[in-house]
Design a protein around this motif. Structure first.
Motif, short mmCIF file in Angstrom:
data_model
loop_
_atom_site.label_atom_id
_atom_site.label_comp_id
_atom_site.label_asym_id
_atom_site.label_seq_id
_atom_site.Cartn_x
_atom_site.Cartn_y
_atom_site.Cartn_z
N LEU A 115 0.80 -1.23 0.00
CA LEU A 115 0.00 0.00 0.00
C LEU A 115 0.83 1.27 0.00
O LEU A 115 0.62 2.18 -0.82
N GLY A 116 1.78 1.38 0.94
CA GLY A 116 2.54 2.61 1.07
C GLY A 116 3.31 2.96 -0.19
O GLY A 116 3.27 4.11 -0.66
N GLU A 119 0.90 4.02 -2.97
CA GLU A 119 0.32 5.34 -2.70
C GLU A 119 1.33 6.46 -2.96
O GLU A 119 0.99 7.52 -3.50
N LYS A 120 2.58 6.23 -2.59
CA LYS A 120 3.62 7.25 -2.79
C LYS A 120 4.12 7.29 -4.23
O LYS A 120 4.81 8.23 -4.62
N ARG A 144 -6.59 1.74 -5.04
CA ARG A 144 -5.41 2.44 -5.56
C ARG A 144 -5.00 1.94 -6.94
O ARG A 144 -3.99 2.37 -7.49
#
Length: 423
Positions: A115-116, A119-120, A144
């Motif tokens: 996820l991180g 997202e970034k 996402r």
């Protein structure tokens, strides 16, 4: 003799969008994904489709086109540690593509590890799956990613793939091959380009000593050492059988329904796929005509996941014959369809003040909850009120079906809302 020992499917793997056969809706001249690739603005995505339809190939083409570092993991053999190693190896300020095959096999914690970075924008995730991502990919990751659906390959596509191999592959061009019959080849491949090319190569190799190789159904079946399948989990027949199965239950024919169930079982269909379709059908086609149908289907889904084949066939048969023999109604299905259409047209209409939540003094002072009638304080636990926004008041979405159970619901609603909704 063949000098290149790598499989034909690998030798013929397309390296450009123009060489890819099929999936025109995504990568054809006007394909939505092609425009993103050519503009080098590729989003994180889930490629969902049957085996051998081009998911891995498409990921490789994307990486080559946008000139980004490309990492690949298989969800079968990789875990959170592998995901973190890939992410940790990407230099600060740079980006990379991470391709995960069979991403549906990742559990929640493994998916959460992505996820991180997604997202970034550290990684552009490309996940490939043969399973419906709505069920197999967690909501946070799914939100996402763009989901692109790959279609099974038609017989025209399969023919073009074989002809392309004959025209372009170095080893195949050494031979003279006549495609006299192709039905068995296409049926056995089940719409899977990889399986198609590997079987085709196997048949050709079995006869390569001949000056001219004539491809016939009999030869293909003999080489494959089994009869032409009547049902293939990933081929066109899969869609025909499941369609016949659902329509037989909807049409209240338990005999036809259990026959098509047997076709799927004999074909090795995923027990979860069959059970999931029964849960959907129980609401969509039976609904409140027999509310027990949904309970039955849900219990079946849970049971067959615990039991598995071969015993789960008995549980499936019980559920299928029950659903097929139940009264039918699509009233609930039609109600939500109509309500969603109206929501898309009218947007976020204000909730009437009497039925708004009023957790604070300020909100109470502003009139939130004022005038609300608590139903249980009134005879029959009913107090007539307006619950819909003013702009769409008196709109009827749910019209009970004409069956004994829903006629009872209609009578109940008529006693309360006849003047308003016309029950």
């Amino acid at each position: 003799m063949f000098q290149d020992n790598s499989p034909l499917a690998e030798r013929m793997r397309p390296s450009t969008l123009d060489a890819l056969i099929g999936q025109e809706h995504l990568v054809g001249a006007k394909g939505i994904l092609r425009r993103s690739i050519e503009a080098s603005r590729v989003p994180s995505m889930i490629l969902w489709g049957p085996p051998g339809t081009g998911k891995t190939t498409m990921a490789n083409i994307i990486a080559n086109q946008v000139k980004m570092p490309f990492h690949t993991l298989s969800a079968i053999s990789s875990g959170v540690k592998d995901v973190r190693e890939v992410i940790g190896g990407i230099r600060a300020g740079s980006k990379a593509i991470l391709f995960i095959d069979e991403i549906h096999r990742f559990n929640k914690s493994q998916q959460d590890a992505l996820l991180g970075a997604v997202e970034k924008g550290t990684i552009t995730l490309i996940g490939a799956t043969t399973e419906n991502p709505s069920f197999e990919v967690n909501a946070a990751l799914l939100s996402r990613c763009q989901v692109y659906t790959l279609n099974h390959l038609s017989k025209d596509h399969l023919l073009k793939i074989v002809q392309q191999a004959l025209a372009e592959d170095v080893e195949m061009k050494k031979l003279t091959v006549e495609l006299k019959e192709t039905e068995a080849l296409f049926n056995l491949s089940g719409g899977d380009a990889r399986k198609l090319l590997n079987l085709f190569e196997l048949v050709v190799k079995s006869d390569e000593a001949q000056e001219q190789i004539v491809l016939t159904d009999e030869k293909v079946i003999a080489v494959a050492q089994r009869k032409t399948v009547l049902y293939d989990k990933q081929g066109e027949m899969h869609y025909d059988i499941i369609s016949a199965f659902i329509k037989s239950i909807r049409g209240s024919d338990p005999n036809a329904a259990v026959y098509y169930l047997a076709r799927m079982i004999e074909g090795g269909e995923d027990v979860k796929f069959i059970a999931r379709r029964l849960v959907i059908l129980a609401s969509e086609d039976i609904g409140n005509a027999n509310p027990t149908a949904l309970v039955m289907a849900t219990t079946t889904f849970q049971a067959v996941n615990v039991i598995g084949y071969p015993e789960s066939r008995i549980i499936l048969s019980q559920c299928v014959t029950y659903l097929a023999s139940s009264p039918k109604s699509n009233a609930s299905y039609m109600a939500i369809n109509q309500a969603q259409r109206l929501v898309s047209q009218t947007g976020d209409l204000p909730v009437p003040m009497p039925i708004r939540n009023a957790p604070t003094k300020l909100m109470k002072d502003q009139g939130y909850g004022k005038g609300y009638k608590y139903a249980h304080d009134y005879p029959g636990s009913f107090a007539p009120m307006e619950f819909l926004p003013d702009e769409i008041k008196e709109t009827k979405f749910y019209d009970p079906g004409k069956n004994p159970r829903e006629e009872e619901l209609r009578k109940f609603l008529r006693n309360r809302w006849k003047e308003k909704y016309g029950y």
